[in-house]
Design an enzyme around this catalytic site. Structure first.
Site, mmCIF file in Angstrom:
data_model
loop_
_atom_site.group_PDB
_atom_site.id
_atom_site.type_symbol
_atom_site.label_atom_id
_atom_site.label_comp_id
_atom_site.label_asym_id
_atom_site.label_seq_id
_atom_site.Cartn_x
_atom_site.Cartn_y
_atom_site.Cartn_z
ATOM 1 N N THR A 173 0.838 -1.201 0.000
ATOM 2 C CA THR A 173 0.000 0.000 0.000
ATOM 3 C C THR A 173 0.868 1.244 0.000
ATOM 4 O O THR A 173 0.569 2.235 -0.687
ATOM 5 C CB THR A 173 -0.945 0.006 1.208
ATOM 6 O OG1 THR A 173 -1.654 -1.237 1.267
ATOM 7 C CG2 THR A 173 -1.970 1.126 1.104
ATOM 8 N N GLY A 208 1.326 1.473 6.209
ATOM 9 C CA GLY A 208 0.230 0.517 6.184
ATOM 10 C C GLY A 208 0.200 -0.327 7.439
ATOM 11 O O GLY A 208 0.866 -0.041 8.436
ATOM 12 N N GLY A 212 4.699 -5.464 10.331
ATOM 13 C CA GLY A 212 5.915 -6.256 10.250
ATOM 14 C C GLY A 212 5.843 -7.457 9.346
ATOM 15 O O GLY A 212 6.770 -8.259 9.306
ATOM 16 N N GLU A 240 10.059 0.906 11.259
ATOM 17 C CA GLU A 240 8.732 1.529 11.204
ATOM 18 C C GLU A 240 8.347 2.081 12.570
ATOM 19 O O GLU A 240 7.810 3.190 12.678
ATOM 20 C CB GLU A 240 7.699 0.506 10.728
ATOM 21 C CG GLU A 240 7.851 0.120 9.269
ATOM 22 C CD GLU A 240 7.001 -1.061 8.861
ATOM 23 O OE1 GLU A 240 6.860 -1.281 7.645
ATOM 24 O OE2 GLU A 240 6.480 -1.782 9.744
#
Length: 222
Positions: A31, A82, A95, A103
């Site tokens: 995404t 995402g 993950g 992230e």
């Protein structure tokens, strides 16, 4: 609409949250790839981006978007990423692509975290998607034993190393009714670098791509 069409729809909506003349945080995954492609159309109006994975950094650079090291950035107004699963409380599992630690770091720095998903990722309780845990290689067996004590069925992700050179253990069979508590408990296991629960720092806004358009869920204050 196809799943890719929904991802493209929600990625385009996320552009509205990008702060002009600033650096934007960019996550990873399919995404987010659509988001990067949309971001390229306004690259002249942003200073650049911080990427949470090597793959995203490469895609940003291919579009001619300047990529900054996080340590060189004083302010990161917005982070776009995402999720593999999300709840209406904006708790997430991330993950699946293995970039969870980076992230989580970028999300922690950002002023606002915008999560972009298609509607299939919205669940009442987290855990159907296996929860990733990034692990220092020498701690693999120890961490696996500790995860079993918590009721998980841990499976080492075969032939995979994170961008940090570590391993990922995927925890199957969990029903995560208290995500912040489990996130903290996992972080206290020696050898765990990070886990894929984003609950102590959840998303601020969840954009869900649906056939009727994009649905926006915002985290309540407090």
């Amino acid at each position: 609409m196809t799943q890719d069409a929904l991802k493209q729809l929600v990625a385009g909506e996320a552009i509205r949250y990008v702060v002009e003349d600033a650096v934007v945080g960019v996550g990873s995954g399919t995404t987010v790839n659509f988001f990067i492609d949309a971001l390229a159309r306004m690259k002249g109006r942003i200073e650049g981006a911080v990427a949470a994975s090597e793959a995203s950094a490469a895609r940003l650079k291919a579009h001619g978007i300047r990529v900054f090291d996080l340590n060189s950035v004083n302010e990161l107004p917005v982070y776009i990423d995402g999720a593999d699963e999300a709840t209406e409380h904006l708790y997430l599992i991330k993950g699946g692509g293995g970039a969870l630690t980076r992230e989580k770091i970028v999300a922690a720095v950002a002023g606002k975290f915008i999560c972009i998903c298609d509607r299939s990722k919205l669940v009442p309780v987290l855990g159907r998607f296996p929860l990733p845990v990034e692990v220092i290689p020498m701690a693999r067996s120890h961490v696996g034993r500790e995860l079993r004590k918590l009721g998980a069925h841990p499976v080492l992700r075969e032939n995979f190393k994170t961008d940090n050179g570590n391993l990922v253990i995927d925890c199957h069979g969990l029903s995560i009714v208290d995500p912040p508590a489990l996130e903290a408990e996992l972080d206290h296991i020696a050898g765990v670098v990070a886990n894929g629960l984003f609950a102590r720092r959840p998303a601020d806004v969840l954009l869900l791509g649906e056939a009727a358009g994009v649905r926006t869920l915002a985290r309540k204050a407090g």
